[in-house]
Structures are given as structure tokens and as C-alpha cells.
Design an enzyme around this catalytic site. Sequence first.
Site, mmCIF file in Angstrom:
data_model
loop_
_atom_site.group_PDB
_atom_site.id
_atom_site.type_symbol
_atom_site.label_atom_id
_atom_site.label_comp_id
_atom_site.label_asym_id
_atom_site.label_seq_id
_atom_site.Cartn_x
_atom_site.Cartn_y
_atom_site.Cartn_z
ATOM 1 N N GLY A 110 42.186 25.512 26.122
ATOM 2 C CA GLY A 110 41.882 26.269 24.902
ATOM 3 C C GLY A 110 42.958 26.062 23.847
ATOM 4 O O GLY A 110 44.143 26.021 24.163
ATOM 5 N N ARG A 116 38.295 20.138 27.539
ATOM 6 C CA ARG A 116 38.407 20.295 28.985
ATOM 7 C C ARG A 116 37.729 19.062 29.572
ATOM 8 O O ARG A 116 36.683 18.648 29.082
ATOM 9 C CB ARG A 116 37.757 21.608 29.423
ATOM 10 C CG ARG A 116 38.483 22.809 28.795
ATOM 11 C CD ARG A 116 38.169 24.112 29.481
ATOM 12 N NE ARG A 116 39.068 25.173 29.028
ATOM 13 C CZ ARG A 116 38.778 26.037 28.053
ATOM 14 N NH1 ARG A 116 37.632 25.981 27.441
ATOM 15 N NH2 ARG A 116 39.649 26.963 27.714
ATOM 16 N N ASP A 173 48.016 26.387 32.676
ATOM 17 C CA ASP A 173 48.205 25.996 34.080
ATOM 18 C C ASP A 173 47.388 24.776 34.484
ATOM 19 O O ASP A 173 47.884 23.882 35.161
ATOM 20 C CB ASP A 173 47.755 27.149 34.981
ATOM 21 C CG ASP A 173 48.879 28.133 35.219
ATOM 22 O OD1 ASP A 173 50.009 27.862 34.783
ATOM 23 O OD2 ASP A 173 48.612 29.179 35.856
ATOM 24 N N THR A 203 48.950 28.714 25.300
ATOM 25 C CA THR A 203 47.736 29.489 25.573
ATOM 26 C C THR A 203 47.903 30.893 25.003
ATOM 27 O O THR A 203 48.992 31.471 25.097
ATOM 28 C CB THR A 203 47.414 29.586 27.081
ATOM 29 O OG1 THR A 203 46.425 30.619 27.270
ATOM 30 C CG2 THR A 203 48.617 29.915 27.942
ATOM 31 N N ASP A 212 49.443 33.734 30.372
ATOM 32 C CA ASP A 212 49.302 33.760 31.832
ATOM 33 C C ASP A 212 50.017 32.595 32.524
ATOM 34 O O ASP A 212 49.526 32.057 33.520
ATOM 35 C CB ASP A 212 47.810 33.778 32.216
ATOM 36 C CG ASP A 212 47.062 32.559 31.692
ATOM 37 O OD1 ASP A 212 47.611 31.822 30.862
ATOM 38 O OD2 ASP A 212 45.919 32.343 32.127
ATOM 39 N N GLY A 240 47.513 52.069 20.186
ATOM 40 C CA GLY A 240 47.432 53.446 20.679
ATOM 41 C C GLY A 240 46.105 53.740 21.363
ATOM 42 O O GLY A 240 45.525 54.822 21.177
HETATM 43 P P1 ADP Z 1 44.408 25.503 30.717
HETATM 44 O O1 ADP Z 1 45.254 24.294 30.609
HETATM 45 O O2 ADP Z 1 44.407 26.308 29.466
HETATM 46 O O3 ADP Z 1 44.670 26.301 31.972
HETATM 47 P P2 ADP Z 1 42.000 24.448 31.937
HETATM 48 O O4 ADP Z 1 42.183 25.150 33.226
HETATM 49 O O5 ADP Z 1 40.629 24.415 31.341
HETATM 50 O O6 ADP Z 1 42.895 25.026 30.773
HETATM 51 O O7 ADP Z 1 42.530 22.959 32.138
HETATM 52 C C1 ADP Z 1 42.542 22.049 31.079
HETATM 53 C C2 ADP Z 1 42.297 20.662 31.587
HETATM 54 O O8 ADP Z 1 43.352 20.278 32.477
HETATM 55 C C3 ADP Z 1 41.034 20.483 32.418
HETATM 56 O O9 ADP Z 1 39.876 20.329 31.642
HETATM 57 C C4 ADP Z 1 41.349 19.217 33.181
HETATM 58 O O10 ADP Z 1 41.168 18.083 32.364
HETATM 59 C C5 ADP Z 1 42.838 19.378 33.453
HETATM 60 N N1 ADP Z 1 43.002 19.960 34.801
HETATM 61 C C6 ADP Z 1 42.748 21.212 35.207
HETATM 62 N N2 ADP Z 1 42.965 21.358 36.537
HETATM 63 C C7 ADP Z 1 43.371 20.153 36.982
HETATM 64 C C8 ADP Z 1 43.748 19.633 38.273
HETATM 65 N N3 ADP Z 1 43.766 20.405 39.358
HETATM 66 N N4 ADP Z 1 44.103 18.341 38.336
HETATM 67 C C9 ADP Z 1 44.101 17.543 37.249
HETATM 68 N N5 ADP Z 1 43.749 17.975 36.016
HETATM 69 C C10 ADP Z 1 43.394 19.257 35.873
HETATM 70 O O1 F6P Z 2 42.479 30.377 27.638
HETATM 71 C C1 F6P Z 2 42.179 30.783 26.335
HETATM 72 C C2 F6P Z 2 40.810 31.416 26.266
HETATM 73 O O2 F6P Z 2 40.560 31.802 24.938
HETATM 74 C C3 F6P Z 2 40.605 32.588 27.222
HETATM 75 O O3 F6P Z 2 41.161 33.787 26.733
HETATM 76 C C4 F6P Z 2 39.104 32.612 27.339
HETATM 77 O O4 F6P Z 2 38.717 33.140 28.594
HETATM 78 C C5 F6P Z 2 38.734 31.151 27.252
HETATM 79 O O5 F6P Z 2 39.825 30.473 26.657
HETATM 80 C C6 F6P Z 2 37.478 30.906 26.461
HETATM 81 O O6 F6P Z 2 37.179 29.560 26.531
HETATM 82 P P1 F6P Z 2 36.055 28.855 25.646
HETATM 83 O O7 F6P Z 2 36.669 28.562 24.318
HETATM 84 O O8 F6P Z 2 35.721 27.632 26.391
HETATM 85 O O9 F6P Z 2 34.931 29.816 25.493
#
Ligand code: ADP
Ligand code: F6P
Length: 324
Positions: free
Chosen positions: A15, A76, A107, A129, A133, A189
Site C-alpha cells: 500500500g 502487490r 512486512d 505503511t 505495524d 476523545g
Molecule cells: P506490505 O509490504 O505493505 O506488507 P504486502 O503484504 O501486500 O504489503 O506485500 C507487498 C508485496 O511484497 C507482495 O505483493 C509481494 O510481491 C511481496 N511479498 C509479500 N510476501 C512475500 C513473501 N513471503 N516472499 C516474497 N515476496 C513477498
Molecule cells: O496497509 C495499508 C492499507 O491501507 C491497510 O490499512 C488496508 O487494510 C489495506 O492497505 C487496503 O489495501 P487496498 O488498497 O488494497 O484496498
Amino acid sequence: MVKEIKTIGVLTSGGDAPGMNAAIRAVVREAIGKELNVKGIKRGYAGLLAEEITDMGSREVSDTIQRGGTILQTARCMDFTTEEGQRRGAEVCKKHGIEGVIVIGGDGSFRGAQKLAEYGVNTVGIPGTIDLDISCSEYTIGFDTAVNTAMQAIDKVRDTSTSHERCSIIEVMGRGAGYIALWTGIANGAEDILLPERYDYDEQKLVNHIIENRKRGKKHHIIINAEGIGHSVSMAKRIEAATGIETRATILGHMQRGGSPTCKDRVYASIMGSYAVNLLCQGKTNRVVAYKNGDFVDFDIDEALAMDKGIPEYQFEVCKNLSN
Ligand code: ADP
Ligand code: F6P
């Protein structure tokens, strides 16, 4: 001896978050100052696999520090979660002479960086992000802007809620984490905050609280509900039926991800961007930049991903105690 790096890449993944452009700008200019070549990789790992790679000079990042979103676009990419995708990603880096990659994301994106490192491409992650988190860091790029945007929106809902003497359920983003809900809960609040990390799904307790507050002369009842709990619209219907008090649900949604970054997001993102380049120049790999105990530091990505981050109990208590 540390192998000298000549060319680095930078990408944004997952995101988008306000302040990502400030981080990209810092990466590009810090690197150019160190006489490195910089390649912008478009659309996260999807753009890496599609070889959407462009040269970045100082002028490519002009006029971007104040802009929300990410000039590199983000995506993604499922293909990159496969071994084949990761191997191909590393090959693309080698083909373009990219020896180090800076990954701005959450992450999931760091897991991708971890894999590239395993395939011999040096990587550094920067926490980007709005959700806050990332366990190893007390700051993530975009959170400050997002909570300020949400806070202002909630103030507006509160005005109309008070005028109509209603209960308002306002849903904020955060995926599985409740930090945006916690911070806006304190800043606005709110009478109740529902956090995925804490909520016991006892709706009767909420109903009793709303009725008690009405008896005590409160003109509104603001409930901040985290996205990780969700179902705000159906919750509003049930609460209205149980309390007899008009109840409306507002889902703030993607507005929380946009807008010009705050001063804090611009400054911290700039520092983290520069810091990441310096790590690559020192030959470091599989690292993530973090902000902890008042300082900018870095961790091994494997260790960072294994860390836990809870909701600070004291902040949660403060929120509850001050909503009387
Ligand atoms: P964020 O980075 O915000 O946590 P995502 O979990 O959607 O967002 O991960 C972003 C991108 O990172 C994924 O679309 C994928 O391309 C890559 N990614 C996520 N998990 C893995 C993984 N276990 N191994 C390799 N690439 C990953
Ligand atoms: O990780 C950022 C975030 O905005 C989260 O708060 C939310 O759950 C998610 O991304 C929404 O993702 P998308 O833009 O794919 O709807």
C-alpha cells in the site's frame, strides 16, 4: 573488504503511504552525492519482473517531497512470492547492473527483500505503511499523515453527531493492527475504541456504555472501530435497535492513504532514505531501517520479522480513562 557498490535500485511496494516520495528523493540524492547510479523500479516487484526500470537523476525527484502517493507507483505481486519469481527478480537486477535494492514498504515487502538478499542482491528495507505495524520500528512512513487526516475527518463527523445527538461508529484503516484507531481514539476523545488486539466482541457492554453516557448528559457517543474488526454498518444497525439512539457508520477508507505528507513524515522519510543508502555503501544487506528509542537504527530483516509488537497498555488505558 567491502565490495564497492556502483548502482542501486529503489522501489515502493504494498500500500502507498504519504512520505514515500520524500524517501525516494532522499535515496536518489544521497546516492548521487556518493557518485552511485540510481535506477527507479516501477510498480514494486511486479515492475522488477517486467523490467520497468528507469534511470533516476536529481531532477526526476524535483518537486516531489510535498506530494502524497509514490512517483514510482506501487503494486502487490503474487509472482514474486514464488521461488521462480524471486530468482527471476534477482536475475533482472544483475542484468541491469543493480547491486543493491532499497525496498520501501511493509512486512510483506521486506519478505521479498529477504529473498532477493538470499539470491545475492544486497537489500535494505524502509518501513513505509500507514498501519504502523512494523514490529522493529516505533515509526513508519505515512502513519503521521494518516492519523492527522483521520483525526480531522473524525472531528467533522463529531460535529454532526453532537448536533443530532447520535452515536457514530467511525471505521479507520490499519489492516490487522489497531494503531490508527488507538491514536485517533485519544486525539478525538472517542467514547470507545475497538482494537483487533483487544476487542472482546461484547456488544452488550458497548450498548450499556452508550446508554450510561446518554444518562450522564453526553450528546454524542463516538466509537472508533478498527478495520481489522470491521462490520461497522451492521454494528450500527444493531446498536441503534438496542439503544434506541440513532446510530450512523462512517468508513473513512482510502482517504487516509492520500494527501500531502506532514512535516514529521517528510523529515523521518528523508532521514531513513539517506540512512538506507549509507547501509548499502557499507556493504550491508538484508537490513531494515527503524526508529527506536529516539534514534534511527537498523536491524537484520530476519530478526525484525520475528519481533512482536503489541498495543501499549498505558496508551489504551489513557484513552479509556479520558473518555468519561
Ligand atoms: P506490505 O509490504 O505493505 O506488507 P504486502 O503484504 O501486500 O504489503 O506485500 C507487498 C508485496 O511484497 C507482495 O505483493 C509481494 O510481491 C511481496 N511479498 C509479500 N510476501 C512475500 C513473501 N513471503 N516472499 C516474497 N515476496 C513477498
Ligand atoms: O496497509 C495499508 C492499507 O491501507 C491497510 O490499512 C488496508 O487494510 C489495506 O492497505 C487496503 O489495501 P487496498 O488498497 O488494497 O484496498
